[in-house]
Design a protein around this motif. Structure first.
Motif, PDB file in Angstrom:
ATOM      1  N   SER A  16       0.834  -1.212   0.000  1.00 48.43           N
ATOM      2  CA  SER A  16       0.000   0.000   0.000  1.00 48.43           C
ATOM      3  C   SER A  16       0.861   1.251   0.000  1.00 48.43           C
ATOM      4  CB  SER A  16      -0.926  -0.008   1.221  1.00 48.43           C
ATOM      5  OG  SER A  16      -1.786  -1.138   1.178  1.00 48.43           O
ATOM      6  N   GLN A  17       1.973   1.228   0.739  1.00 48.35           N
ATOM      7  CA  GLN A  17       2.868   2.372   0.738  1.00 48.35           C
ATOM      8  C   GLN A  17       3.519   2.562  -0.628  1.00 48.35           C
ATOM      9  OE1 GLN A  17       5.684   2.135   3.913  1.00 48.35           O
ATOM     10  NE2 GLN A  17       4.143   1.508   5.445  1.00 48.35           N
ATOM     11  N   VAL A  18       3.884   1.444  -1.286  1.00 43.49           N
ATOM     12  CA  VAL A  18       4.490   1.544  -2.617  1.00 43.49           C
ATOM     13  C   VAL A  18       3.509   2.175  -3.596  1.00 43.49           C
ATOM     14  CG1 VAL A  18       5.405   0.228  -4.558  1.00 43.49           C
ATOM     15  CG2 VAL A  18       6.060  -0.363  -2.221  1.00 43.49           C
ATOM     16  N   LYS A  19       2.291   1.671  -3.594  1.00 39.35           N
ATOM     17  CA  LYS A  19       1.284   2.209  -4.513  1.00 39.35           C
ATOM     18  C   LYS A  19       0.942   3.656  -4.181  1.00 39.35           C
ATOM     19  CE  LYS A  19      -1.278  -1.403  -3.655  1.00 39.35           C
ATOM     20  NZ  LYS A  19      -2.432  -2.317  -3.606  1.00 39.35           N
ATOM     21  N   ALA A  20       0.991   3.984  -2.894  1.00 39.76           N
ATOM     22  CA  ALA A  20       0.651   5.354  -2.514  1.00 39.76           C
ATOM     23  C   ALA A  20       1.722   6.344  -2.940  1.00 39.76           C
ATOM     24  CB  ALA A  20       0.437   5.434  -0.996  1.00 39.76           C
ATOM     25  N   GLU A  21       2.997   5.939  -2.937  1.00 44.53           N
ATOM     26  CA  GLU A  21       4.069   6.886  -3.212  1.00 44.53           C
ATOM     27  C   GLU A  21       4.554   6.813  -4.653  1.00 44.53           C
ATOM     28  OE1 GLU A  21       8.364   8.268  -1.345  1.00 44.53           O
ATOM     29  OE2 GLU A  21       6.842   7.183  -0.174  1.00 44.53           O
ATOM     30  N   LEU A  22       4.689   5.582  -5.222  1.00 46.01           N
ATOM     31  CA  LEU A  22       5.250   5.446  -6.558  1.00 46.01           C
ATOM     32  C   LEU A  22       4.203   5.137  -7.611  1.00 46.01           C
ATOM     33  CD1 LEU A  22       8.507   3.428  -5.807  1.00 46.01           C
ATOM     34  CD2 LEU A  22       8.199   5.902  -5.969  1.00 46.01           C
ATOM     35  N   GLY A  23       3.003   4.793  -7.185  1.00 37.36           N
ATOM     36  CA  GLY A  23       1.968   4.496  -8.157  1.00 37.36           C
ATOM     37  C   GLY A  23       1.902   3.016  -8.514  1.00 37.36           C
ATOM     38  N   SER A  24       0.947   2.703  -9.370  1.00 33.52           N
ATOM     39  CA  SER A  24       0.697   1.294  -9.697  1.00 33.52           C
ATOM     40  C   SER A  24       1.700   0.727 -10.678  1.00 33.52           C
ATOM     41  CB  SER A  24      -0.715   1.144 -10.281  1.00 33.52           C
ATOM     42  OG  SER A  24      -0.827   1.924 -11.472  1.00 33.52           O
ATOM     43  N   ASP A  25       2.483   1.569 -11.357  1.00 32.27           N
ATOM     44  CA  ASP A  25       3.474   1.087 -12.321  1.00 32.27           C
ATOM     45  C   ASP A  25       4.825   0.799 -11.684  1.00 32.27           C
ATOM     46  OD1 ASP A  25       1.684   1.228 -14.382  1.00 32.27           O
ATOM     47  OD2 ASP A  25       2.209   3.305 -14.902  1.00 32.27           O
ATOM     48  N   ALA A  26       4.916   0.875 -10.381  1.00 34.06           N
ATOM     49  CA  ALA A  26       6.188   0.613  -9.706  1.00 34.06           C
ATOM     50  C   ALA A  26       6.546  -0.865  -9.827  1.00 34.06           C
ATOM     51  CB  ALA A  26       6.106   1.028  -8.240  1.00 34.06           C
ATOM     52  N   VAL A  27       7.855  -1.107  -9.815  1.00 36.61           N
ATOM     53  CA  VAL A  27       8.381  -2.479  -9.939  1.00 36.61           C
ATOM     54  C   VAL A  27       9.023  -2.883  -8.619  1.00 36.61           C
ATOM     55  CG1 VAL A  27       9.994  -3.989 -11.159  1.00 36.61           C
ATOM     56  CG2 VAL A  27       8.781  -2.186 -12.392  1.00 36.61           C
ATOM     57  N   ILE A  28       8.600  -4.028  -8.075  1.00 33.92           N
ATOM     58  CA  ILE A  28       9.173  -4.557  -6.831  1.00 33.92           C
ATOM     59  C   ILE A  28      10.504  -5.210  -7.179  1.00 33.92           C
ATOM     60  CG2 ILE A  28       8.850  -6.087  -4.872  1.00 33.92           C
ATOM     61  CD1 ILE A  28       6.959  -3.763  -4.916  1.00 33.92           C
ATOM     62  N   MET A  29      11.596  -4.687  -6.669  1.00 34.23           N
ATOM     63  CA  MET A  29      12.921  -5.232  -6.973  1.00 34.23           C
ATOM     64  C   MET A  29      13.336  -6.325  -5.993  1.00 34.23           C
ATOM     65  SD  MET A  29      14.959  -1.738  -7.987  1.00 34.23           S
ATOM     66  CE  MET A  29      16.348  -2.698  -8.562  1.00 34.23           C
ATOM     67  N   SER A  30      12.940  -6.199  -4.739  1.00 36.37           N
ATOM     68  CA  SER A  30      13.284  -7.240  -3.757  1.00 36.37           C
ATOM     69  C   SER A  30      12.369  -7.103  -2.564  1.00 36.37           C
ATOM     70  CB  SER A  30      14.753  -7.135  -3.326  1.00 36.37           C
ATOM     71  OG  SER A  30      14.962  -5.941  -2.586  1.00 36.37           O
ATOM     72  N   ASN A  31      12.263  -8.173  -1.811  1.00 34.26           N
ATOM     73  CA  ASN A  31      11.501  -8.158  -0.559  1.00 34.26           C
ATOM     74  C   ASN A  31      12.169  -9.112   0.401  1.00 34.26           C
ATOM     75  OD1 ASN A  31       9.765 -10.868  -0.364  1.00 34.26           O
ATOM     76  ND2 ASN A  31       9.833 -10.240  -2.525  1.00 34.26           N
ATOM     77  N   ARG A  32      12.148  -8.737   1.665  1.00 33.61           N
ATOM     78  CA  ARG A  32      12.725  -9.611   2.682  1.00 33.61           C
ATOM     79  C   ARG A  32      12.062  -9.332   4.020  1.00 33.61           C
ATOM     80  NH1 ARG A  32      17.086  -7.572   5.850  1.00 33.61           N
ATOM     81  NH2 ARG A  32      17.482  -5.327   5.468  1.00 33.61           N
ATOM     82  N   LYS A  33      12.179 -10.279   4.887  1.00 34.94           N
ATOM     83  CA  LYS A  33      11.556 -10.166   6.206  1.00 34.94           C
ATOM     84  C   LYS A  33      12.560  -9.542   7.167  1.00 34.94           C
ATOM     85  CE  LYS A  33       9.037 -12.948   9.594  1.00 34.94           C
ATOM     86  NZ  LYS A  33       9.759 -12.432  10.766  1.00 34.94           N
ATOM     87  N   VAL A  34      12.124  -8.537   7.879  1.00 36.05           N
ATOM     88  CA  VAL A  34      12.965  -7.864   8.868  1.00 36.05           C
ATOM     89  C   VAL A  34      12.329  -8.053  10.235  1.00 36.05           C
ATOM     90  CG1 VAL A  34      13.894  -6.233   7.188  1.00 36.05           C
ATOM     91  CG2 VAL A  34      11.783  -5.688   8.416  1.00 36.05           C
ATOM     92  N   ASP A  36      10.828  -5.950  12.263  1.00 35.51           N
ATOM     93  CA  ASP A  36       9.544  -5.299  12.522  1.00 35.51           C
ATOM     94  C   ASP A  36       8.487  -5.645  11.486  1.00 35.51           C
ATOM     95  OD1 ASP A  36      10.735  -4.118  14.678  1.00 35.51           O
ATOM     96  OD2 ASP A  36      11.292  -2.291  13.578  1.00 35.51           O
ATOM     97  N   GLY A  37       8.809  -6.402  10.458  1.00 26.55           N
ATOM     98  CA  GLY A  37       7.814  -6.717   9.442  1.00 26.55           C
ATOM     99  C   GLY A  37       8.456  -7.069   8.121  1.00 26.55           C
ATOM    100  N   ILE A  38       8.053  -6.362   7.065  1.00 29.71           N
ATOM    101  CA  ILE A  38       8.489  -6.650   5.702  1.00 29.71           C
ATOM    102  C   ILE A  38       9.171  -5.416   5.128  1.00 29.71           C
ATOM    103  CG2 ILE A  38       7.774  -7.360   3.391  1.00 29.71           C
ATOM    104  CD1 ILE A  38       7.489  -9.508   5.464  1.00 29.71           C
ATOM    105  N   GLU A  39      10.270  -5.646   4.419  1.00 27.72           N
ATOM    106  CA  GLU A  39      10.973  -4.567   3.745  1.00 27.72           C
ATOM    107  C   GLU A  39      10.864  -4.778   2.240  1.00 27.72           C
ATOM    108  OE1 GLU A  39      15.375  -2.638   3.943  1.00 27.72           O
ATOM    109  OE2 GLU A  39      15.214  -4.750   3.383  1.00 27.72           O
ATOM    110  N   LEU A  40      10.422  -3.755   1.501  1.00 26.00           N
ATOM    111  CA  LEU A  40      10.291  -3.811   0.054  1.00 26.00           C
ATOM    112  C   LEU A  40      11.191  -2.748  -0.558  1.00 26.00           C
ATOM    113  CD1 LEU A  40       6.467  -4.234  -0.685  1.00 26.00           C
ATOM    114  CD2 LEU A  40       8.242  -5.975  -0.719  1.00 26.00           C
TER     115      LEU A  40
END
Length: 477
Positions: A16-34, A36-40
């Motif tokens: 939701s934060q990605v879509k709110a700041e970069l829009g729906s055309d953003a590309v997820i480059m990586s994700n990992r568990k930290v 406190d939660g999830i880091e994208l």
């Protein structure tokens, strides 16, 4: 390109934060568990489009500084009263073309009157949803992956990802196997080169010793035994004196038993591979014993039930000699016959000939150790013209039984005697008799170490030396 890092309690909040700041055309480059939660980590190749309207103030989103417009969230774009989940947004998008039940549910969440025209916010929401790169299935899949990692379960991947993951260890293991094979090949080449260099060095430093080692190996001795004998040779000896010294040293290493069979009493069994002449050797020993002690003092038994006419051949020899001949098919029959012939001074047992790789050989040998019969001495019968590797396998096949000695047959068919002498020395196998023909009982002799070494040297001189061996030129068409 714009690259940002986002943190959230779970994957849905981070997206939701990605879509709110970069829009729906953003590309997820990586994700990992930290912790406190999830880091994208997301990227966007151009700036977000200008906002079509002024969003309502939200307690969660405040401007960073005066004079700067705050980046609106997805809920601000579609309104606070709009759906907060992507699933509800998709349902709202398809509400205009869906059946009346879908329209009713969509109109309840957005407006009380469903007949009113679609608002600008709703139209923009549909436009955003039509260009979204994130689907609900993708969100659920990513969340399920992290949930599986949290609970210690195996992560489930799509089929194409799983196949690539499975193929990676296989390719790595194949590459490791190829590297190991290449290293082994290089090691063999290096060992060969080092051995060649050491041999060349020894030839320069001790040319006489290297020449004598070559002669011993050409005579049929193994390289290990030849090197041992050379180590005891005095360095100041010339070639002729050293050769005589080596032959005498080899004769001292050979263990002979003398006339042990014909001078003793009891039961003696001759064992060995097929075709070595066991039956003829039994007849020769029986005839010699009958000449010394009389025909009534010796008996012959055959347990060879595999070869055709084996008993008839031994019975023919028995008629000529005048001694008793019997046949046993089982270990119980053999024990009974030995008990019946206990008054005989010598009982010679002829066994069946098998290959050293034949399992029936072991069964036959176990017949002598079943606890129901008296002690039977066992002598190995081997051809003197057998190759050295074959002699090694034959002797090892009888490791489980105690051999009292060996008999070398067919010396008249040999071109080299070094192989059998080397095997007898290295395996510490005593030599009892040698045979050199088919005549009964003439062609059997008591083994003598010096006679065997002398015969080996004569065969080498006759057939092994370059100036005595006939080297026929290869005919070419």
């Amino acid at each position: 390109m714009k690259i940002r890092r986002f943190f959230g309690k779970d994957m849905r909040e981070a997206l939701s934060q990605v879509k709110a700041e970069l829009g729906s055309d953003a590309v997820i480059m990586s994700n990992r568990k930290v912790a406190d939660g999830i880091e994208l980590v997301a990227a966007y190749d151009k700036e977000p489009e200008a906002k079509l309207f002024t969003p309502k103030t939200s307690p969660k989103a405040t401007p960073k500084a005066s004079g700067q417009k705050a980046v609106p969230s997805l809920s601000e774009i579609i309104g606070d009263d709009g759906p907060d989940s992507l699933k509800a947004l998709l349902e709202k998008q398809h509400g205009g073309s869906a059946p009346s039940s879908s329209n009713a549910s969509a109109s309840q969440s957005h407006s009380a009157n469903h007949n009113q025209p679609m608002s600008a916010n709703a139209r923009h929401a549909n436009e955003i949803a039509s260009h979204l790169d994130f689907s609900e299935a993708f969100i659920d899949d990513v969340e399920s992956q992290h949930l599986a990692q949290d609970e210690g379960r195996a992560t489930t991947f799509p089929d194409h990802q799983a196949s690539s993951i499975d193929e990676a260890p296989v390719s790595q293991s194949a590459e490791l196997a190829q590297i190991k094979e290449e290293l082994a090949s290089l090691r063999d080449v290096l060992q060969y080169q080092v051995a060649d260099l050491m041999e060349a060095k020894n030839k320069r430093q001790k040319p006489v010793h290297q020449y004598l080692i070559t002669r011993l190996t050409d005579m049929g001795l193994s390289s290990a035994l030849a090197s041992q004998l050379i180590n005891y040779t005095p360095a100041h000896y010339n070639e002729r004196d050293a050769w005589v010294y080596l032959l005498n040293l080899l004769a001292n290493r050979i263990n002979v038993t003398g006339n042990d069979i014909l001078s003793a009493q009891g039961a003696v069994a001759l064992v060995g591979p097929t075709g070595t002449g066991k039956t003829t050797t039994v007849a020769k020993l029986a005839a010699r014993y009958a000449q010394k002690y009389g025909a009534d003092s010796v008996a012959m038994i055959t347990i060879d039930t595999y070869r055709i006419a084996a008993y008839e051949q031994l019975a023919t020899y028995g008629k000529i000699i005048g001694c008793t001949v019997r046949k046993a098919q089982t270990s119980e029959e053999l024990a009974d016959l030995l008990f019946q012939l206990r008054h005989k001074r010598l009982v010679l047992i002829d066994t069946a000939g098998f290959s050293q790789r034949d399992s029936r050989l072991i069964k036959q040998i176990k017949q002598f150790d079943n606890g129901q019969m008296p002690k039977v001495k066992k002598y190995l019968v081997a051809q003197a013209n057998t190759q050295y590797p074959a002699l090694q396998r034959i002797i090892k096949a009888y490791d489980d039984i105690e051999l009292s000695g060996c008999i070398f047959t067919k010396l008249d068919e040999c071109y080299s005697l070094g192989e059998v002498l080397s095997a007898a020395v290295e395996y510490q196998l005593p030599v009892s008799y040698v045979t050199d023909g088919q005549k009964v009982p003439e062609d059997i002799k008591i083994a003598e170490a010096k006679s065997l070494v002398s015969a080996a040297a004569k065969l080498y001189k006759k057939y092994g030396l370059n100036h005595t061996s006939s080297n026929n030129a290869i005919k070419t068409a």
